[in-house]
Design a protein around this motif. Structure first.
Motif, PDB file in Angstrom:
ATOM      1  N   LEU A  57       9.535   5.531   7.128  1.00  0.00           N
ATOM      2  CA  LEU A  57      10.664   5.518   6.202  1.00  0.00           C
ATOM      3  C   LEU A  57      10.789   4.153   5.525  1.00  0.00           C
ATOM      4  O   LEU A  57      11.035   4.063   4.313  1.00  0.00           O
ATOM      5  CB  LEU A  57      11.949   5.861   6.948  1.00  0.00           C
ATOM      6  CG  LEU A  57      13.190   6.064   6.076  1.00  0.00           C
ATOM      7  CD1 LEU A  57      13.000   7.240   5.119  1.00  0.00           C
ATOM      8  CD2 LEU A  57      14.406   6.301   6.962  1.00  0.00           C
ATOM      9  N   ARG A  58      10.574   3.101   6.299  1.00  0.00           N
ATOM     10  CA  ARG A  58      10.646   1.742   5.737  1.00  0.00           C
ATOM     11  C   ARG A  58       9.587   1.547   4.654  1.00  0.00           C
ATOM     12  O   ARG A  58       9.869   0.991   3.582  1.00  0.00           O
ATOM     13  CB  ARG A  58      10.466   0.705   6.850  1.00  0.00           C
ATOM     14  CG  ARG A  58      10.405  -0.735   6.348  1.00  0.00           C
ATOM     15  CD  ARG A  58      10.236  -1.704   7.506  1.00  0.00           C
ATOM     16  NE  ARG A  58       9.063  -1.382   8.315  1.00  0.00           N
ATOM     17  CZ  ARG A  58       7.817  -1.717   7.966  1.00  0.00           C
ATOM     18  NH1 ARG A  58       7.581  -2.348   6.831  1.00  0.00           N
ATOM     19  NH2 ARG A  58       6.804  -1.403   8.769  1.00  0.00           N
ATOM     20  N   LEU A  59       8.377   2.024   4.906  1.00  0.00           N
ATOM     21  CA  LEU A  59       7.295   1.874   3.929  1.00  0.00           C
ATOM     22  C   LEU A  59       7.573   2.677   2.662  1.00  0.00           C
ATOM     23  O   LEU A  59       7.268   2.219   1.559  1.00  0.00           O
ATOM     24  CB  LEU A  59       5.965   2.296   4.555  1.00  0.00           C
ATOM     25  CG  LEU A  59       5.403   1.332   5.607  1.00  0.00           C
ATOM     26  CD1 LEU A  59       4.186   1.947   6.292  1.00  0.00           C
ATOM     27  CD2 LEU A  59       5.027   0.006   4.962  1.00  0.00           C
ATOM     28  N   VAL A  60       8.131   3.874   2.825  1.00  0.00           N
ATOM     29  CA  VAL A  60       8.468   4.682   1.647  1.00  0.00           C
ATOM     30  C   VAL A  60       9.511   3.959   0.803  1.00  0.00           C
ATOM     31  O   VAL A  60       9.393   3.872  -0.433  1.00  0.00           O
ATOM     32  CB  VAL A  60       8.986   6.074   2.064  1.00  0.00           C
ATOM     33  CG1 VAL A  60       9.600   6.796   0.869  1.00  0.00           C
ATOM     34  CG2 VAL A  60       7.862   6.905   2.655  1.00  0.00           C
ATOM     35  N   GLU A  61      10.545   3.409   1.455  1.00  0.00           N
ATOM     36  CA  GLU A  61      11.617   2.746   0.712  1.00  0.00           C
ATOM     37  C   GLU A  61      11.144   1.439   0.095  1.00  0.00           C
ATOM     38  O   GLU A  61      11.517   1.100  -1.037  1.00  0.00           O
ATOM     39  CB  GLU A  61      12.806   2.519   1.640  1.00  0.00           C
ATOM     40  CG  GLU A  61      13.426   3.842   2.095  1.00  0.00           C
ATOM     41  CD  GLU A  61      14.713   3.667   2.879  1.00  0.00           C
ATOM     42  OE1 GLU A  61      14.831   2.643   3.594  1.00  0.00           O
ATOM     43  OE2 GLU A  61      15.595   4.545   2.789  1.00  0.00           O
ATOM     44  N   GLU A  62      10.296   0.693   0.802  1.00  0.00           N
ATOM     45  CA  GLU A  62       9.761  -0.554   0.251  1.00  0.00           C
ATOM     46  C   GLU A  62       8.875  -0.279  -0.949  1.00  0.00           C
ATOM     47  O   GLU A  62       8.908  -1.011  -1.942  1.00  0.00           O
ATOM     48  CB  GLU A  62       8.974  -1.321   1.324  1.00  0.00           C
ATOM     49  CG  GLU A  62       9.843  -1.965   2.387  1.00  0.00           C
ATOM     50  CD  GLU A  62       9.024  -2.674   3.442  1.00  0.00           C
ATOM     51  OE1 GLU A  62       7.766  -2.584   3.383  1.00  0.00           O
ATOM     52  OE2 GLU A  62       9.608  -3.327   4.326  1.00  0.00           O
ATOM     53  N   SER A  63       8.088   0.789  -0.872  1.00  0.00           N
ATOM     54  CA  SER A  63       7.195   1.113  -1.992  1.00  0.00           C
ATOM     55  C   SER A  63       7.995   1.554  -3.212  1.00  0.00           C
ATOM     56  O   SER A  63       7.656   1.227  -4.351  1.00  0.00           O
ATOM     57  CB  SER A  63       6.210   2.203  -1.584  1.00  0.00           C
ATOM     58  OG  SER A  63       6.865   3.456  -1.440  1.00  0.00           O
ATOM     59  N   ALA A  64       9.078   2.282  -2.981  1.00  0.00           N
ATOM     60  CA  ALA A  64       9.914   2.747  -4.092  1.00  0.00           C
ATOM     61  C   ALA A  64      10.586   1.571  -4.789  1.00  0.00           C
ATOM     62  O   ALA A  64      10.645   1.508  -6.025  1.00  0.00           O
ATOM     63  CB  ALA A  64      10.952   3.735  -3.587  1.00  0.00           C
ATOM     64  N   SER A  65      11.093   0.624  -4.011  1.00  0.00           N
ATOM     65  CA  SER A  65      11.772  -0.541  -4.599  1.00  0.00           C
ATOM     66  C   SER A  65      10.778  -1.511  -5.216  1.00  0.00           C
ATOM     67  O   SER A  65      11.126  -2.276  -6.120  1.00  0.00           O
ATOM     68  CB  SER A  65      12.611  -1.260  -3.537  1.00  0.00           C
ATOM     69  OG  SER A  65      11.780  -1.741  -2.481  1.00  0.00           O
TER      70      SER A  65
END
Length: 239
Positions: free
Chosen positions: A45-53
């Motif tokens: 989840l952290r990687l998905v959110e970091e990639s989106a931002s």
């Protein structure tokens, strides 16, 4: 899609070795890029959110169901609650019907059961890429194109052929069996395809072992049963 023009994939599996193997598989498929690996739902989840931002969003998550901190289904639910529309293909040993149904209801595009081959994963990824191309092009898609893409996404992958078997011959036999209106004997299949009876029998046995055709026995006057084969419609991969 990512800025590089490829499809960014996050591989999620609690087993570090399995995640590495799956990532290597993904990297071998043209047009796909491994954006990262995660071994827990929290890290994923952290990687998905970091990639989106960060402006390079993850397009697809290859997701195991059995994670140490949450199930894959819980991860997908949380992903959607936080507004992420990242696509998900479940890649897992969980095969009970309830889990499969729940995965689909939560928005998983596909469900690939372990163990699987590179060919099986490649087919799913290529079908996914075709779906994205259709969606990204806008406009309208013909029904036949929609059916083809969704059929490929939901298809059971063809088994890898043993040594000494030809993919072109296997495809010839497969199409002949799918087109048949009823069960065929090895000789009848040979007559339709131009193969020898022995070759037809060999490929029929291969299809039977993989569950693609069903064997039945027809008893005649001689007392010796004739082996007859019919395409297993429920296991059809579709065209």
């Amino acid at each position: 899609m990512s800025g590089s023009g490829g499809i960014n994939v996050l591989v999620v599996d609690d087993d570090v070795r399995v995640a590495g193997v799956n990532a290597a598989y993904v990297a071998k498929v043209p047009g796909f890029h491994v954006a990262g690996q995660a071994h827990t739902g929290g890290d994923a989840l952290r990687l998905v959110e970091e990639s989106a931002s960060g402006g390079t969003a993850i397009d697809l998550v290859l997701l195991d169901h059995y994670l140490p901190d949450r199930t894959g289904l819980e991860f997908v639910r949380l992903l959607r609650e936080r507004g992420h529309q990242t696509d998900v293909i479940m890649v897992t040993a969980a095969r009970d019907v309830a889990t499969v149904q729940a995965a689909m209801r939560h928005g998983a595009l596909q469900y690939l059961v372990k163990p699987f081959t590179f060919a099986g994963l490649r087919a799913k990824l290529e079908a996914y890429a075709g779906l994205r191309r259709t969606l990204d092009s806008g406009g309208e898609a013909e029904q036949a194109e929609v059916d083809r893409i969704f059929g490929a996404l939901s298809a059971t992958p063809e088994p890898e052929l043993p040594k000494g078997h030809s993919p072109s011959t296997a495809e010839l036999v497969r199409r002949a069996m799918m087109a048949a209106e009823g069960p065929l004997s090895a000789q009848e299949l040979a007559d339709r395809t131009g193969l020898s009876r022995q070759t037809a029998q060999r490929y029929l046995k291969l299809l039977e072992r993989s569950g693609r055709v069903r064997l039945s026995l027809k008893y005649g006057d001689t007392g010796r049963p004739e082996h007859r084969y019919a395409w297993a419609r429920s296991g059809s991969s579709g065209d």
